[in-house]
Scaffold this active site. Structure first.
Site, PDB file in Angstrom:
ATOM      1  N   GLU A   1       3.431   1.913  15.278  1.00 37.95           N
ATOM      2  CA  GLU A   1       2.562   1.788  14.104  1.00 37.95           C
ATOM      3  C   GLU A   1       3.448   1.568  12.896  1.00 37.95           C
ATOM      4  O   GLU A   1       4.466   2.238  12.734  1.00 37.95           O
ATOM      5  CB  GLU A   1       1.790   3.085  13.865  1.00 37.95           C
ATOM      6  CG  GLU A   1       0.768   3.409  14.895  1.00 37.95           C
ATOM      7  CD  GLU A   1       0.123   4.764  14.592  1.00 37.95           C
ATOM      8  OE1 GLU A   1       0.375   5.354  13.524  1.00 37.95           O
ATOM      9  OE2 GLU A   1      -0.605   5.235  15.454  1.00 37.95           O
TER      10      GLU A   1
ATOM     11  N   THR B   1      -2.627   8.786   7.761  1.00 33.70           N
ATOM     12  CA  THR B   1      -3.291   7.517   7.465  1.00 33.70           C
ATOM     13  C   THR B   1      -4.748   7.780   7.095  1.00 33.70           C
ATOM     14  O   THR B   1      -5.494   8.359   7.871  1.00 33.70           O
ATOM     15  CB  THR B   1      -3.217   6.594   8.702  1.00 33.70           C
ATOM     16  OG1 THR B   1      -1.898   6.686   9.233  1.00 33.70           O
ATOM     17  CG2 THR B   1      -3.512   5.161   8.327  1.00 33.70           C
TER      18      THR B   1
ATOM     19  N   HIS C   1       4.887   6.188  14.613  1.00 29.73           N
ATOM     20  CA  HIS C   1       4.659   5.567  13.302  1.00 29.73           C
ATOM     21  C   HIS C   1       5.955   5.695  12.517  1.00 29.73           C
ATOM     22  O   HIS C   1       6.351   6.796  12.137  1.00 29.73           O
ATOM     23  CB  HIS C   1       3.514   6.297  12.599  1.00 29.73           C
ATOM     24  CG  HIS C   1       3.109   5.683  11.297  1.00 29.73           C
ATOM     25  ND1 HIS C   1       2.022   6.120  10.592  1.00 29.73           N
ATOM     26  CD2 HIS C   1       3.636   4.663  10.577  1.00 29.73           C
ATOM     27  CE1 HIS C   1       1.888   5.391   9.485  1.00 29.73           C
ATOM     28  NE2 HIS C   1       2.872   4.509   9.450  1.00 29.73           N
TER      29      HIS C   1
HETATM   30  N1  PXP Z   1      -3.850   5.966  15.389  1.00 28.06           N
HETATM   31  C1  PXP Z   1      -3.330   5.643  14.181  1.00 28.06           C
HETATM   32  C2  PXP Z   1      -3.377   4.220  13.734  1.00 28.06           C
HETATM   33  C3  PXP Z   1      -2.725   6.621  13.373  1.00 28.06           C
HETATM   34  O1  PXP Z   1      -2.209   6.279  12.174  1.00 28.06           O
HETATM   35  C4  PXP Z   1      -2.656   7.944  13.861  1.00 28.06           C
HETATM   36  C5  PXP Z   1      -1.974   8.993  13.031  1.00 28.06           C
HETATM   37  O2  PXP Z   1      -0.623   8.668  12.899  1.00 28.06           O
HETATM   38  C6  PXP Z   1      -3.192   8.229  15.124  1.00 28.06           C
HETATM   39  C7  PXP Z   1      -3.797   7.226  15.859  1.00 28.06           C
HETATM   40  C8  PXP Z   1      -3.138   9.595  15.721  1.00 28.06           C
HETATM   41  O3  PXP Z   1      -3.933  10.449  14.958  1.00 28.06           O
HETATM   42  P1  PXP Z   1      -3.920  12.020  15.275  1.00 28.06           P
HETATM   43  O4  PXP Z   1      -2.529  12.502  15.009  1.00 28.06           O
HETATM   44  O5  PXP Z   1      -4.928  12.550  14.312  1.00 28.06           O
HETATM   45  O6  PXP Z   1      -4.299  12.177  16.706  1.00 28.06           O
END
Ligand code: PXP
Length: 237
Positions: free
Chosen positions: A70, A101, A43
């Site tokens: 992302e 997010t 991201h």
């Molecule tokens: N998917 C999206 C769209 C996200 O924004 C994030 C967090 O950046 C994740 C997946 C991954 O989330 P986590 O770090 O909680 O596993």
């Protein structure tokens, strides 16, 4: 079962805590691939709090599996994506003050702005996924935007009290069925852990799960003793 996208943002978070060069998320991406990752997800936030532009550029040259970027619908982010050309862009909402997010894209009030970003990415030939809440309205709005995929926000499931968890899983399953009926590739992520991932991975037609924080957290702990042993050997001579 689903494929695994490994989000390496928080390797960069540790590096940025010291604004130094280690740990390098590019190395983490290579190790994730060796471990079986089907995709690497990063991201690039507008405030650059973890992943930097340099990381994205090097990853584009080195990642051998799918590279999923992302980013927000901001014009600068979309322009970067069109130049770097990841294998997929996942559009996410972004607020600078948020820790992570917080919810899915608001496709009702921000529809035109999302459509503009999707149009630019599609013109550049980049497949687009939309990060949305698992609701019928969000799926129907995504369908009208002509994207390839949706990523269902699993945060409400992950954060649910035990008594609510089955209902939140059912929301994900029915949103997933609606997405697939609309011809959309079904992805999901956010807040998934070693404890809660299996029921989500088993949702019919689940294509890819994006998981970051839990994997990075476990990596820090399972590697800690070895790291200390190596330093101890140097210090103790
Ligand atoms: N998917 C999206 C769209 C996200 O924004 C994030 C967090 O950046 C994740 C997946 C991954 O989330 P986590 O770090 O909680 O596993």
């Amino acid at each position: 079962m689903a494929s695994l996208g490994v989000n390496i943002d928080h390797v960069a978070t540790i590096r940025q805590a010291r604004r130094t060069v280690e740990p390098d998320p590019v190395w983490a991406a290579a190790l994730a691939e060796l471990g079986g990752a089907d995709a690497i997800t990063v991201h690039l936030r507008e405030d650059r709090r973890h992943i930097q532009d340099r990381d994205l550029e090097v990853l584009r040259r080195t990642v051998q599996v799918k590279l999923n970027l992302e980013g927000s619908i901001d014009a600068e982010m979309v322009a970067i994506a069109c130049r770097v050309r990841p294998d997929q862009v996942t559009l996410v909402p972004e607020r600078r003050e948020e820790v992570t997010t917080e919810g899915g894209l608001d496709l009702l009030s921000r529809r035109q702005a999302v459509a503009t970003a999707v149009g630019r990415l599609r013109d550049a030939g980049i497949p687009v996924s939309l990060f949305i809440d698992p609701t019928p309205a969000a799926i129907d709005a995504a369908r009208g935007l002509g994207v390839e995929a949706v990523e269902l926000h699993t945060g409400a499931y992950a954060d649910a009290a035990a008594a609510d968890r089955a209902a939140r899983l059912a929301d994900l399953a029915s949103a997933g069925a609606r997405a697939r009926a609309a011809g959309l590739v079904l992805n999901a992520g956010h807040g998934l852990t070693y404890r809660n991932v299996v029921p989500v991975a088993r949702i019919e037609g689940m294509h890819e799960l994006n998981i970051g924080h839990s994997i990075v957290s476990r990596a820090v702990l399972v590697g800690f003793s070895q790291a200390v042993r190596e330093m101890k050997a140097l210090v103790a001579g």
